[in-house]
Write a protein that holds these residues in place. Structure first.
Motif, PDB file in Angstrom:
ATOM      1  N   PHE A 107     -33.474  22.867   9.492  1.00 18.19           N
ATOM      2  CA  PHE A 107     -33.622  22.151  10.771  1.00 18.19           C
ATOM      3  C   PHE A 107     -32.700  22.765  11.807  1.00 18.19           C
ATOM      4  O   PHE A 107     -31.519  22.990  11.555  1.00 18.19           O
ATOM      5  CB  PHE A 107     -33.268  20.677  10.606  1.00 18.19           C
ATOM      6  N   ASN A 108     -33.269  23.048  12.986  1.00 22.04           N
ATOM      7  CA  ASN A 108     -32.474  23.501  14.123  1.00 22.04           C
ATOM      8  C   ASN A 108     -33.261  23.171  15.380  1.00 22.04           C
ATOM      9  O   ASN A 108     -34.263  23.807  15.680  1.00 22.04           O
ATOM     10  CB  ASN A 108     -32.189  25.001  14.037  1.00 22.04           C
ATOM     11  N   ASN A 109     -32.782  22.165  16.134  1.00 22.97           N
ATOM     12  CA  ASN A 109     -33.562  21.700  17.273  1.00 22.97           C
ATOM     13  C   ASN A 109     -33.549  22.660  18.447  1.00 22.97           C
ATOM     14  O   ASN A 109     -34.497  22.707  19.227  1.00 22.97           O
ATOM     15  CB  ASN A 109     -33.079  20.328  17.716  1.00 22.97           C
ATOM     16  N   LEU A 110     -32.468  23.430  18.591  1.00 18.44           N
ATOM     17  CA  LEU A 110     -32.432  24.383  19.698  1.00 18.44           C
ATOM     18  C   LEU A 110     -33.444  25.503  19.487  1.00 18.44           C
ATOM     19  O   LEU A 110     -33.971  26.071  20.437  1.00 18.44           O
ATOM     20  CB  LEU A 110     -31.020  24.964  19.849  1.00 18.44           C
ATOM     21  N   MET A 111     -33.745  25.804  18.235  1.00 22.16           N
ATOM     22  CA  MET A 111     -34.760  26.794  17.907  1.00 22.16           C
ATOM     23  C   MET A 111     -36.143  26.171  17.784  1.00 22.16           C
ATOM     24  O   MET A 111     -37.145  26.891  17.708  1.00 22.16           O
ATOM     25  CB  MET A 111     -34.399  27.500  16.598  1.00 22.16           C
ATOM     26  N   GLY A 112     -36.214  24.845  17.718  1.00 19.49           N
ATOM     27  CA  GLY A 112     -37.506  24.179  17.618  1.00 19.49           C
ATOM     28  C   GLY A 112     -38.092  24.183  16.227  1.00 19.49           C
ATOM     29  O   GLY A 112     -39.296  23.947  16.070  1.00 19.49           O
ATOM     30  N   ILE A 113     -37.285  24.425  15.198  1.00 18.91           N
ATOM     31  CA  ILE A 113     -37.782  24.434  13.819  1.00 18.91           C
ATOM     32  C   ILE A 113     -37.348  23.140  13.139  1.00 18.91           C
ATOM     33  O   ILE A 113     -36.172  22.790  13.149  1.00 18.91           O
ATOM     34  CB  ILE A 113     -37.243  25.643  13.039  1.00 18.91           C
ATOM     35  N   SER A 114     -38.315  22.438  12.549  1.00 21.02           N
ATOM     36  CA  SER A 114     -38.013  21.137  11.969  1.00 21.02           C
ATOM     37  C   SER A 114     -38.820  20.909  10.706  1.00 21.02           C
ATOM     38  O   SER A 114     -39.978  21.311  10.620  1.00 21.02           O
ATOM     39  CB  SER A 114     -38.356  20.025  12.970  1.00 21.02           C
ATOM     40  N   PRO A 115     -38.216  20.241   9.708  1.00 22.94           N
ATOM     41  CA  PRO A 115     -39.030  19.758   8.594  1.00 22.94           C
ATOM     42  C   PRO A 115     -40.021  18.700   9.071  1.00 22.94           C
ATOM     43  O   PRO A 115     -39.740  17.937   9.998  1.00 22.94           O
ATOM     44  CB  PRO A 115     -38.003  19.133   7.645  1.00 22.94           C
ATOM     45  N   ARG A 116     -41.196  18.685   8.443  1.00 23.10           N
ATOM     46  CA  ARG A 116     -42.131  17.582   8.596  1.00 23.10           C
ATOM     47  C   ARG A 116     -42.159  16.856   7.252  1.00 23.10           C
ATOM     48  O   ARG A 116     -42.688  17.355   6.271  1.00 23.10           O
ATOM     49  CB  ARG A 116     -43.518  18.089   8.991  1.00 23.10           C
ATOM     50  N   VAL A 117     -41.548  15.682   7.236  1.00 20.79           N
ATOM     51  CA  VAL A 117     -41.287  14.958   5.990  1.00 20.79           C
ATOM     52  C   VAL A 117     -42.408  13.956   5.725  1.00 20.79           C
ATOM     53  O   VAL A 117     -42.766  13.167   6.601  1.00 20.79           O
ATOM     54  CB  VAL A 117     -39.932  14.232   6.069  1.00 20.79           C
ATOM     55  N   LYS A 118     -42.923  13.967   4.529  1.00 18.83           N
ATOM     56  CA  LYS A 118     -44.026  13.092   4.148  1.00 18.83           C
ATOM     57  C   LYS A 118     -43.505  11.906   3.337  1.00 18.83           C
ATOM     58  O   LYS A 118     -42.528  12.016   2.606  1.00 18.83           O
ATOM     59  CB  LYS A 118     -45.058  13.867   3.333  1.00 18.83           C
ATOM     60  N   LEU A 119     -44.185  10.763   3.466  1.00 22.92           N
ATOM     61  CA  LEU A 119     -43.800   9.547   2.759  1.00 22.92           C
ATOM     62  C   LEU A 119     -44.738   9.231   1.600  1.00 22.92           C
ATOM     63  O   LEU A 119     -44.771   8.093   1.118  1.00 22.92           O
ATOM     64  CB  LEU A 119     -43.778   8.355   3.729  1.00 22.92           C
ATOM     65  N   ASN A 120     -45.501  10.211   1.127  1.00 18.42           N
ATOM     66  CA  ASN A 120     -46.455   9.950   0.053  1.00 18.42           C
ATOM     67  C   ASN A 120     -45.786   9.373  -1.188  1.00 18.42           C
ATOM     68  O   ASN A 120     -46.350   8.530  -1.882  1.00 18.42           O
ATOM     69  CB  ASN A 120     -47.203  11.236  -0.308  1.00 18.42           C
ATOM     70  N   GLY A 121     -44.575   9.833  -1.494  1.00 19.33           N
ATOM     71  CA  GLY A 121     -43.875   9.305  -2.651  1.00 19.33           C
ATOM     72  C   GLY A 121     -43.618   7.823  -2.524  1.00 19.33           C
ATOM     73  O   GLY A 121     -43.747   7.063  -3.498  1.00 19.33           O
ATOM     74  N   TYR A 122     -43.244   7.369  -1.310  1.00 24.98           N
ATOM     75  CA  TYR A 122     -43.023   5.940  -1.090  1.00 24.98           C
ATOM     76  C   TYR A 122     -44.335   5.168  -1.171  1.00 24.98           C
ATOM     77  O   TYR A 122     -44.396   4.077  -1.754  1.00 24.98           O
ATOM     78  CB  TYR A 122     -42.362   5.723   0.262  1.00 24.98           C
ATOM     79  N   LEU A 123     -45.408   5.718  -0.604  1.00 23.89           N
ATOM     80  CA  LEU A 123     -46.700   5.045  -0.665  1.00 23.89           C
ATOM     81  C   LEU A 123     -47.161   4.885  -2.111  1.00 23.89           C
ATOM     82  O   LEU A 123     -47.695   3.841  -2.501  1.00 23.89           O
ATOM     83  CB  LEU A 123     -47.734   5.825   0.145  1.00 23.89           C
ATOM     84  N   ASN A 124     -46.959   5.928  -2.922  1.00 23.74           N
ATOM     85  CA  ASN A 124     -47.315   5.832  -4.333  1.00 23.74           C
ATOM     86  C   ASN A 124     -46.481   4.763  -5.043  1.00 23.74           C
ATOM     87  O   ASN A 124     -46.979   4.021  -5.895  1.00 23.74           O
ATOM     88  CB  ASN A 124     -47.112   7.176  -5.029  1.00 23.74           C
ATOM     89  N   PHE A 125     -45.203   4.717  -4.664  1.00 27.30           N
ATOM     90  CA  PHE A 125     -44.303   3.759  -5.302  1.00 27.30           C
ATOM     91  C   PHE A 125     -44.708   2.316  -4.999  1.00 27.30           C
ATOM     92  O   PHE A 125     -44.787   1.481  -5.908  1.00 27.30           O
ATOM     93  CB  PHE A 125     -42.869   4.021  -4.847  1.00 27.30           C
ATOM     94  N   ILE A 126     -44.972   1.995  -3.731  1.00 24.22           N
ATOM     95  CA  ILE A 126     -45.251   0.589  -3.394  1.00 24.22           C
ATOM     96  C   ILE A 126     -46.584   0.126  -3.978  1.00 24.22           C
ATOM     97  O   ILE A 126     -46.810  -1.085  -4.125  1.00 24.22           O
ATOM     98  CB  ILE A 126     -45.209   0.347  -1.876  1.00 24.22           C
ATOM     99  N   ASP A 127     -47.450   1.058  -4.331  1.00 18.75           N
ATOM    100  CA  ASP A 127     -48.687   0.670  -5.010  1.00 18.75           C
ATOM    101  C   ASP A 127     -48.419   0.108  -6.406  1.00 18.75           C
ATOM    102  O   ASP A 127     -49.280  -0.568  -6.985  1.00 18.75           O
ATOM    103  CB  ASP A 127     -49.634   1.877  -5.138  1.00 18.75           C
ATOM    104  N   THR A 128     -47.231   0.383  -6.938  1.00 18.38           N
ATOM    105  CA  THR A 128     -46.911  -0.058  -8.298  1.00 18.38           C
ATOM    106  C   THR A 128     -46.104  -1.349  -8.319  1.00 18.38           C
ATOM    107  O   THR A 128     -45.787  -1.846  -9.396  1.00 18.38           O
ATOM    108  CB  THR A 128     -46.107   1.029  -9.031  1.00 18.38           C
ATOM    109  N   VAL A 129     -45.752  -1.895  -7.138  1.00 21.02           N
ATOM    110  CA  VAL A 129     -44.853  -3.042  -7.057  1.00 21.02           C
ATOM    111  C   VAL A 129     -45.635  -4.275  -6.613  1.00 21.02           C
ATOM    112  O   VAL A 129     -46.293  -4.259  -5.572  1.00 21.02           O
ATOM    113  CB  VAL A 129     -43.703  -2.765  -6.070  1.00 21.02           C
TER     114      VAL A 129
END
Length: 477
Positions: free
Chosen positions: A301-323
């Motif tokens: 991650f470096n905002n001055l360069m404009g490079i950023s992770p795009r973080v996915k929440l699929n793991g959380y979505l999978n988890f809440i399906d089990t609760v």
């Protein structure tokens, strides 16, 4: 496929069963929000009797990267901007060679009385005060040569949104050859000496009765400042009034003492960036298209360069399906690394990214969620608690750096709880984009690449596996 989840369970007992969704559970959530490890609690404080328990789950997060080339001017003329322009260099084998050059206009100080300037006044000293308010690098004990040039074309005062990729041709160099050692921790002002030829030209513009302040600005056209290569330092120049300015000190036979006239650095000031990728950054990255680093196990991650992770929440979505039931006591997005370090002395200024603001994007890179979409996540309120601007793009949280724990983290408790309570708020194609500045919505909704103000160079490079959710929650046994 579900992401691997490791779960630690601590049971807790209660003497009296009460409703899980009423006041006691809600208050308990705030109680546990301050707890970082499972703790013992008295039975009569716990809702749900023997039917509930507190659990801890750690969820890895999938991610790739995006590069946004729509980063706009860093000026005090745009809402939400940093009010900084950057100049200097940073280089590393993994990330590459980065150079920032600053462009700025010069506005006559409103308090200067133009009639007070004698017709025969001449420049004695012309200089540029650099009001530095940000530093990044490890060679501040070495001298830097700041080069100032006058532009060939006028830097537009307003109505033009320059990006980090814009560049304006220069007419001629106006600075004198000299080297400056910038000390990040002292309070001594830093000046670049300019030619008195420029100083006398400025005085002539001030005396010209046919020019108003905008006319003087246009006649001077604007300036570019860069640092000669060889020193691995980056610094930001403040655009706040009175912090950075061009000053012409002049004399005249009719004056008993030297006088001066100042021009604030302002106008459509912006930072131009040159970047040659290193061993980790693919040379073909561009736009808001997703890409991975050449080492796919890493995240940068470096905002001055404009490079950023795009973080996915699929793991959380999978988890809440089990609760069957979920009441979040505390949930954090955590980025950690034992390599995180800080330095704050006269020669080194190094720190991980410590002010990260995530925004919610769809597959095409469009902002899809605003503040009004979340009851607890407004970033701007009126005095009566209502959203001041319901159309403003809003982030659910700001990530900050904890040097003691070597973690960049943020509390996502309310946000993740709302996704559980109302799954329609989130779509599997959504992800988080990290930025270093609040995004302000356009006058029309975001339907193209969002315009994002520049952040600073604070950055991180970590293993992807070190970006995860940590959640303490109450559920049924």
């Amino acid at each position: 496929m579900k992401n691997p989840i490791s779960t630690y369970i601590q049971n807790w007992q209660a003497n009296n069963a009460v409703r899980l969704l009423t006041g006691p559970a809600f208050l308990l959530a705030f109680f546990f929000a301050s707890c970082e490890e499972p703790i013992e609690v008295e039975g009569d404080l716990v809702p749900g009797g023997n039917n509930t328990e507190i659990r801890f789950v750690e969820i890895p997060l999938g991610l790739n990267h995006a590069a946004f080339d729509s980063l706009i001017i860093s000026t005090n003329g745009v809402t939400g901007s940093r009010g900084q322009i950057f100049v200097g260099h940073q280089s590393s084998p993994e990330i590459g060679d980065f150079t920032a050059e600053a462009y700025f206009g010069a506005l006559l100080d409103n308090d200067f009385i133009r009639d007070s300037l004698p017709a025969n006044a001449t420049a004695v000293e012309t200089r540029l005060k650099l009001g530095f308010n940000y530093f990044y690098g490890d060679e501040f004990n070495q001298a830097q040569n700041f080069i100032v040039s006058q532009l060939r074309d006028t830097l537009i005062v307003s109505g033009e949104l320059y990006s980090i990729y814009d560049e304006i041709s220069i007419e001629n160099k106006v600075s004198l050859d000299q080297e400056i050692i910038v000390n990040p921790i002292d309070t001594i002002p830093d000046y670049v000496q300019l030619s008195n030829t420029l100083g006398n030209d400025i005085l002539n513009r001030v005396r010209d009765e046919d020019l108003n302040s905008v006319g003087i600005y246009n006649a001077l056209r604007g300036f570019k400042i860069e640092v000669e290569g060889g020193v691995n330092n980056l610094q930001a120049i403040s655009l706040a009034s009175g912090e950075s300015f061009i000053e012409v000190i002049y004399s005249a036979p009719s004056l008993d003492t030297l006088k001066s006239v100042k021009f604030d650095i302002s106008g459509s000031s912006f930072t131009h960036v040159d970047f040659d990728p290193g061993s980790l950054i693919p040379s073909t990255y561009s736009g808001n298209k997703s890409f991975d680093l050449l080492d796919p196990s890493k995240a940068y991650f470096n905002n001055l360069m404009g490079i950023s992770p795009r973080v996915k929440l699929n793991g959380y979505l999978n988890f809440i399906d089990t609760v069957e039931f979920l009441q979040i006591n505390k949930a954090e997005l955590v980025i950690n690394s034992n390599d995180f370090s800080t330095a704050d002395d006269e020669s080194s200024q190094i720190r991980p990214a410590g002010n990260i603001i995530p925004y919610i994007l769809d597959r095409d890179g469009n902002i899809v969620k605003k503040g009004e979409d979340f009851w607890a996540l407004q970033s701007n309120f009126t005095t009566n608690g209502a959203p001041a601007d319901p159309n403003q793009a809003s982030s659910p949280v700001v990530l900050t750096y904890d040097d003691n724990k070597k973690e960049i983290k943020a509390d996502l408790s309310f946000f993740l709880q709302e996704i559980y309570n109302n799954p329609d708020l989130w779509n599997e194609e959504y992800d988080f984009l990290f930025t270093g500045q609040f995004i302000r919505r356009n006058q029309t909704p975001f339907n193209e690449v969002p315009k994002i103000n520049l952040g600073n160079f604070d950055n991180f490079l970590v293993d992807k596996e070190n970006i995860k959710l940590k959640i303490y929650y109450t559920t049924f046994k």
